[in-house]
Design an enzyme around this catalytic site. Structure first.
Site, PDB file in Angstrom:
ATOM      1  N   MET A 157      28.198 -21.451 -47.120  1.00 59.16           N
ATOM      2  CA  MET A 157      27.835 -22.836 -47.413  1.00 59.16           C
ATOM      3  C   MET A 157      26.368 -22.974 -47.817  1.00 59.16           C
ATOM      4  O   MET A 157      25.572 -22.042 -47.673  1.00 59.16           O
ATOM      5  CB  MET A 157      28.113 -23.719 -46.198  1.00 59.16           C
ATOM      6  N   HIS A 158      26.025 -24.143 -48.327  1.00 53.72           N
ATOM      7  CA  HIS A 158      24.645 -24.618 -48.531  1.00 53.72           C
ATOM      8  C   HIS A 158      23.876 -23.964 -49.682  1.00 53.72           C
ATOM      9  O   HIS A 158      22.810 -24.442 -50.050  1.00 53.72           O
ATOM     10  CB  HIS A 158      23.803 -24.452 -47.255  1.00 53.72           C
TER      11      HIS A 158
ATOM     12  N   ASP B   3      33.010 -21.850 -45.567  1.00 52.09           N
ATOM     13  CA  ASP B   3      33.561 -20.717 -44.813  1.00 52.09           C
ATOM     14  C   ASP B   3      34.017 -21.094 -43.411  1.00 52.09           C
ATOM     15  O   ASP B   3      35.069 -20.636 -42.944  1.00 52.09           O
ATOM     16  CB  ASP B   3      32.571 -19.558 -44.766  1.00 52.09           C
TER      17      ASP B   3
END
Length: 490
Positions: free
Chosen positions: A78-79, A237
């Site tokens: 992520m991110h 995830d």
């Protein structure tokens, strides 16, 4: 029929082939490089992800009928900030979730814009790993690159884009950007304005089980598939791993021991931790979840084993460990700074309590216990919200250690459940693909049907009491070290 789950991790891309009954047929993993240009920075080349996918999917399907592949979906780190120009070229290496360069931007968002406003706009506050602070960093430090931005996307969505040409993301992954109005499932106009971008630079939003498109003609030929293969949006995830472990609906918990560590609590209703120590995100089942994230989990053990002890025989090192609950050595597992609950990119890994009697196994045990204590920090926040956690499933590479699972069960004083299939995001992504293709009625039905318990590790009363005493000492260490960490990083 076959369904493919793609787990785009920090160190490798894992592809999983599942049949319509949920049985895993094959798994392939392809590694790629992780770059640290400066201390606290972490980057990857998105082209490396696509190359790993191209190589891996051919290996995955080598002995299988490629015409039976019906759907592909994703679980991704992520991110990360991936930026493309108007020619669809990657502008610069992706800035990853565990990159800590944005402390200045995080301070600006949390103190100038103010946490209360951020929480109102997005249900969350700014953390160094989130995407919005990274956009501000690029704007301030690389203005030429900022002006080139045509598309802003998350890591897994780059693979989906290469497969389909569709510019999209899902709600669970978008929740970690600090750009999404999590409650109302739309982009936050206030955050878009704060970051100085346009909504058309952001992807279209979908539920994790939605079909976003079909594989392109070129890719279908390349991989030997039909052009009818559906591409399903997928999830961040942790949300994908939660699907793979049956953490759906209300009040179920999953602990992930991957590169990072997470406590994931599924929720039927939208809820925000008043102190924002836990993230409030959309879930891949169409509902919501709360999540605590520690930036270094199994990666702490990997660092200790491979960089310091210079061995890859993890099991042999753990065989030497006995007398749990009596270790006088403590480890703060903040090798990449820390997110939940401290939100401190200055925090660093620290051993405390060594004496002339301390042995190799004491240090190794301190690593395992330190991660377990940090996970309990997140669990305690949830408990303070009157969320009762009596058991949790567990997944990730660290979950393969019987010793570590036993430690976590006793540090948290809850039952820890290991599943028959412990493939985390890849398995969850394959389930999302099956749901998107109509194999199952909905995500909750599929997840609960396909996640099956294998082993239940129960806490031991005496050991849990010892670990509670140890944890009470551990939780006092970070507040004492906080200012020292800050000074060390000035």
């Amino acid at each position: 029929m076959y369904y493919i789950g793609v787990d785009l991790g920090t160190s490798s891309l894992k592809l999983l082939l599942m049949n319509e009954k949920g049985k895993v047929q094959n798994i392939v993993s392809e590694k790629y490089n992780l770059y640290f240009p400066k201390e606290g920075w972490a980057e990857q080349n998105p082209q490396d992800w696509w190359s790993a996918f191209e190589t891996g999917i051919l290996k995955l399907l080598e002995n299988y009928d490629t015409k039976k592949v019906k759907g592909i979906s994703f679980g991704g780190q992520m991110h990360g900030l991936v930026m493309l120009d108007d020619k669809d070229e990657v502008i610069r290496p992706a800035i990853l979730w565990n990159d800590g360069r944005t402390q200045k931007q995080v301070t600006y968002l949390n103190e100038k814009i103010r946490k209360e406003k951020l929480s109102e706009y997005t249900a969350n506050i700014a953390f160094a790993g989130f995407t919005a602070p990274k956009i501000l960093w690029v704007k301030e430090n690389e203005p030429d690159n900022f002006r080139k931005i045509s598309k802003i996307m998350l890591p897994k969505d780059y693979i989906a884009y290469k497969l389909t040409g569709v510019f999209c993301t899902d709600y669970s992954d978008a929740s970690g950007m600090l750009l999404l109005d999590v409650k109302n499932k739309c982009w936050s106009k206030e955050m878009i304005q704060i970051c100085g971008i346009k909504e058309e630079q952001l992807p279209a939003l979908y539920e994790s089980y939605d079909v976003v498109g079909r594989i392109s003609e070129e890719n279908a030929k390349k991989f030997g598939m039909t052009e009818d293969v559906k591409i399903i949006a997928g999830a961040g995830d942790n949300a994908a791993a939660a699907i793979g472990t049956g953490t759906v609906g209300g009040a179920r918990c999953n602990i992930s021991l991957g590169t990072s560590g997470t406590v994931f609590i599924s929720n039927d209703r939208f809820e925000v931790d008043p102190n924002n120590a836990l993230h409030s995100f959309d879930h891949a089942d169409g509902k919501y979840h709360l999540m605590g994230c520690i930036l270094s989990a199994a990666s702490c053990n990997k660092w200790w084993m491979e960089n310091i002890l210079e061995t890859e025989n993890y099991a042999e090192e753990q065989k030497k460990i006995n007398r749990l609950g009596e270790n006088s050595v403590y480890f703060l597992p903040y090798l990449m700074g820390e997110r939940s609950p401290h939100n401190d990119s200055n925090a660093r890994g620290t051993f405390v309590g060594m004496t002339m009697d301390s042995k190799r196994e004491d240090m190794t045990l301190a690593i395992l216990e330190g991660v377990a204590y940090a996970i309990r920090d997140c669990v305690e926040v949830a408990r303070n919200l009157d969320i009762s956690i009596k058991s949790a499933t567990i997944c990730g590479g660290g979950a393969k250690s019987d010793l570590w699972c036993k430690i976590i069960a006793n540090v948290l004083n809850i039952e820890i459940k290991r599943l028959e299939t412990e493939e985390g995001p890849g398995y969850g992504a394959a389930i999302l693909a099956a749901v998107g293709c109509g194999e199952y009625e909905n995500v909750e039905i599929a997840a609960l049907k396909l996640s099956k318990e294998k082993i239940v590790i129960k806490p031991e009363k005496e050991l849990a009491e010892k670990y509670d005493q140890k944890y009470q000492k551990f939780r006092k260490l970070y507040p004492k070290m906080r200012n020292i960490f800050k000074e060390l990083n000035q």
